[in-house]
Design a protein around this motif. Structure first.
Motif, PDB file in Angstrom:
ATOM      1  N   GLY A   1      -0.315  -8.937   1.117  1.00 46.47           N
ATOM      2  CA  GLY A   1       0.754  -9.601   2.154  1.00 46.47           C
ATOM      3  C   GLY A   1       2.031  -8.816   2.337  1.00 46.47           C
ATOM      4  O   GLY A   1       2.297  -8.551   3.666  1.00 46.47           O
ATOM      5  N   GLY A   2       2.636  -8.272   1.383  1.00 45.50           N
ATOM      6  CA  GLY A   2       3.557  -7.390   1.364  1.00 45.50           C
ATOM      7  C   GLY A   2       3.417  -5.862   2.036  1.00 45.50           C
ATOM      8  O   GLY A   2       4.079  -5.564   2.664  1.00 45.50           O
ATOM      9  N   VAL A   3       2.042  -5.415   1.608  1.00 44.43           N
ATOM     10  CA  VAL A   3       1.861  -4.184   2.006  1.00 44.43           C
ATOM     11  C   VAL A   3       1.559  -4.327   3.423  1.00 44.43           C
ATOM     12  O   VAL A   3       2.239  -3.187   4.269  1.00 44.43           O
ATOM     13  CB  VAL A   3       0.545  -3.844   1.349  1.00 44.43           C
ATOM     14  CG1 VAL A   3      -0.171  -2.446   2.020  1.00 44.43           C
ATOM     15  CG2 VAL A   3       0.730  -3.348   0.017  1.00 44.43           C
ATOM     16  N   MET A   4       0.922  -5.220   3.955  1.00 38.29           N
ATOM     17  CA  MET A   4       0.835  -5.491   5.592  1.00 38.29           C
ATOM     18  C   MET A   4       2.164  -5.448   6.385  1.00 38.29           C
ATOM     19  O   MET A   4       2.482  -5.056   7.452  1.00 38.29           O
ATOM     20  CB  MET A   4       0.168  -6.813   5.948  1.00 38.29           C
ATOM     21  CG  MET A   4      -1.207  -6.955   5.231  1.00 38.29           C
ATOM     22  SD  MET A   4      -2.242  -6.151   6.162  1.00 38.29           S
ATOM     23  CE  MET A   4      -2.488  -7.479   7.516  1.00 38.29           C
ATOM     24  N   VAL A   5       3.281  -6.150   5.839  1.00 38.90           N
ATOM     25  CA  VAL A   5       4.544  -6.218   6.383  1.00 38.90           C
ATOM     26  C   VAL A   5       5.081  -4.733   6.495  1.00 38.90           C
ATOM     27  O   VAL A   5       5.573  -4.555   7.698  1.00 38.90           O
ATOM     28  CB  VAL A   5       5.445  -7.196   5.624  1.00 38.90           C
ATOM     29  CG1 VAL A   5       6.898  -7.117   6.198  1.00 38.90           C
ATOM     30  CG2 VAL A   5       5.065  -8.425   5.554  1.00 38.90           C
ATOM     31  N   GLY A   6       5.157  -4.226   5.471  1.00 45.21           N
ATOM     32  CA  GLY A   6       5.613  -2.609   5.452  1.00 45.21           C
ATOM     33  C   GLY A   6       4.870  -1.754   6.351  1.00 45.21           C
ATOM     34  O   GLY A   6       5.537  -1.298   7.264  1.00 45.21           O
ATOM     35  N   MET A   7       3.447  -2.106   6.358  1.00 45.24           N
ATOM     36  CA  MET A   7       2.543  -1.100   7.159  1.00 45.24           C
ATOM     37  C   MET A   7       3.043  -1.357   8.599  1.00 45.24           C
ATOM     38  O   MET A   7       2.875  -0.420   9.577  1.00 45.24           O
ATOM     39  CB  MET A   7       1.155  -1.300   6.738  1.00 45.24           C
ATOM     40  CG  MET A   7       0.104  -0.597   7.466  1.00 45.24           C
ATOM     41  SD  MET A   7      -1.315  -0.700   6.868  1.00 45.24           S
ATOM     42  CE  MET A   7      -1.472  -2.434   7.821  1.00 45.24           C
ATOM     43  N   MET A   8       2.920  -2.689   9.035  1.00 47.52           N
ATOM     44  CA  MET A   8       3.027  -3.073  10.281  1.00 47.52           C
ATOM     45  C   MET A   8       4.442  -2.774  11.118  1.00 47.52           C
ATOM     46  O   MET A   8       4.274  -1.918  12.082  1.00 47.52           O
ATOM     47  CB  MET A   8       2.627  -4.544  10.704  1.00 47.52           C
ATOM     48  CG  MET A   8       1.396  -5.119  10.189  1.00 47.52           C
ATOM     49  SD  MET A   8       0.001  -3.910  11.021  1.00 47.52           S
ATOM     50  CE  MET A   8       0.285  -4.429  12.686  1.00 47.52           C
ATOM     51  N   THR A   9       5.371  -2.892  10.320  1.00 47.16           N
ATOM     52  CA  THR A   9       6.569  -2.380  10.745  1.00 47.16           C
ATOM     53  C   THR A   9       6.733  -0.900  10.918  1.00 47.16           C
ATOM     54  O   THR A   9       7.029  -0.444  11.951  1.00 47.16           O
ATOM     55  CB  THR A   9       7.879  -2.770   9.637  1.00 47.16           C
ATOM     56  OG1 THR A   9       7.621  -4.140   9.357  1.00 47.16           O
ATOM     57  CG2 THR A   9       9.241  -2.368  10.082  1.00 47.16           C
TER      58      THR A   9
END
Ligand code: KG4
Ligand code: ZN
Length: 356
Positions: A86-94
């Protein structure tokens, strides 16, 4: 070359801007410790939500501190794994959104590679080198052959070193993450001999062939000693002695495992290296006793020793930005459709360990 780096794989929201001549223009880390404190560990959903709440503001502040507009960037790097998805997705999408909006190359960073390459940001260090990577989720010994090229010599069969620090500290009633608390209490130990005699902890895997680790037995031994102490909160002197003996045991195991790795390295990849080097990185590399034990080991084998400055051992954005630079220089950029990876081994060819 200026690269923006974003790290959100665990409980630190971190953003940095780094240049290809190794200047860290900004490096902001927002810890979520308070949010996870009452749960005694990281709660993935809370972590993801907190990254989402803070990341945009942190990116803005990191750019301001670096004194750059997005147009002055040469690329955007973000951790795309391994970690809490979940956290990885946030940084990756940003990261992808910034790259798309400003037409910049995107670099999908393996968090473990970022720990592995950090010493090349802070020191002059050529490939190949021998690396002990010890963090909350990983304990590995690798030959770092080049960017994207790793040869795994050993890994943990159960818990990671940082996990063992954290779980043992929790058994002793210390807050999360326990590693820094264990080090602090251990440093207060006056009678070190008595501490190790009173709390005679095992050295799992010591003396065995190969470079693998096992830490779960050590944690269990701590539990057995804690259970024997009077009920209720531990006395400070008990915590101090147990923390000292524990840290000593971990250091012994690490130097023993690394010594086998050094023999391998010096007879194989390292034999042509002009200055063979042992490197330690990852959160646990912040520990001064472990650093000192490894430095001593390296010197005994006439090797250089490098450990990154303490603030760059634990998770940060500068290591992600630097990995972005190492990759962009080699045209190793990624498409915006790349997916996040909860698991992402550095050496995919390595034989899968039976219980790993
Ligand atoms: O690399 P890191 O920040 O996050 C992961 O990628 O896992 O490592 C965090 C780990 C935690 O287990 C923490 O307790 C440990 O590093 N750690 C330490 C010290 N500082 C952090 N362990 C021992 N001694 C320390 N001084
Ligand atoms: Zn890490």
């Amino acid at each position: 070359m200026n690269i923006l780096g974003i790290e959100t794989s665990c409980d630190e929201t971190a953003v940095a801007v780094v240049t290809d001549d190794r200047k860290i223009l900004s490096n902001l880390v927002l810890s979520q410790l308070k949010e996870h404190e009452e749960f005694g560990g990281v709660v993935p959903e809370i972590a993801a939500r907190s990254h989402m709440a803070h990341l945009d503001r942190l990116v803005k502040s990191a750019m301001e501190e670096a004194g750059l507009d997005f147009g002055e960037l040469d690329g955007v790097a973000a951790t795309c794994g391994p970690g809490l998805i979940g956290g990885v997705m946030v940084g990756m999408m940003t990261g992808k959104a910034i790259a798309a909006a400003h037409d910049l190359p995107f670099i999908a960073v393996n968090h473990l590679e970022a720990h592995a390459l950090t010493p090349r940001l802070t020191d002059t260090l050529d490939f190949p080198y021998l690396l002990l990577l010890v963090s909350g989720g990983h304990s590995q010994i690798l030959v770092v052959e080049d960017v994207g090229q790793y040869y795994l010599l050993g890994t943990t069969l159960d818990d990671a070193a940082g996990e063992c620090f954290d779980k043992s500290a929790k058994l002793m009633g210390l807050p999360y993450p326990g590693g820094p608390y264990m080090e602090k209490f251990a440093s207060e130990c006056m009678d070190t001999k008595a501490a190790c005699e009173r709390f005679d902890l095992p050295r799992p895997m010591k003396g065995r062939k190969g470079c693998d680790f096992s830490f779960s037995g050590l944690k269990t031994a701590v539990r057995v000693y804690v259970d024997k102490l009077p009920e209720g909160a531990l006395q400070r002197e008990d915590i101090v002695a147990l923390a000292y003996s524990f840290q000593q045991s971990v250091t012994d195991v690490m130097t023993d495992r690394c010594e086998n790795a050094i023999h391998y390295f010096l007879t194989h990849q390292g034999k042509n290296a002009t200055s063979p080097t042992l490197v330690v990185s990852g959160g646990v590399a912040a520990n001064a006793t472990i650093r000192a034990g490894l430095k001593n080991l390296a010197e005994r084998h006439r090797m250089n020793f490098i450990a990154p400055p303490v603030p760059l051992c634990s998770d940060n954005g500068a290591m992600i930005a630097w990995t972005g630079i190492e990759r962009l220089r080699r045209d190793m950029t990624d498409s915006l459709d790349i997916a996040a990876r909860p698991r992402w081994p550095l050496d995919p060819e390595a034989q899968t360990r039976r219980t790993a």
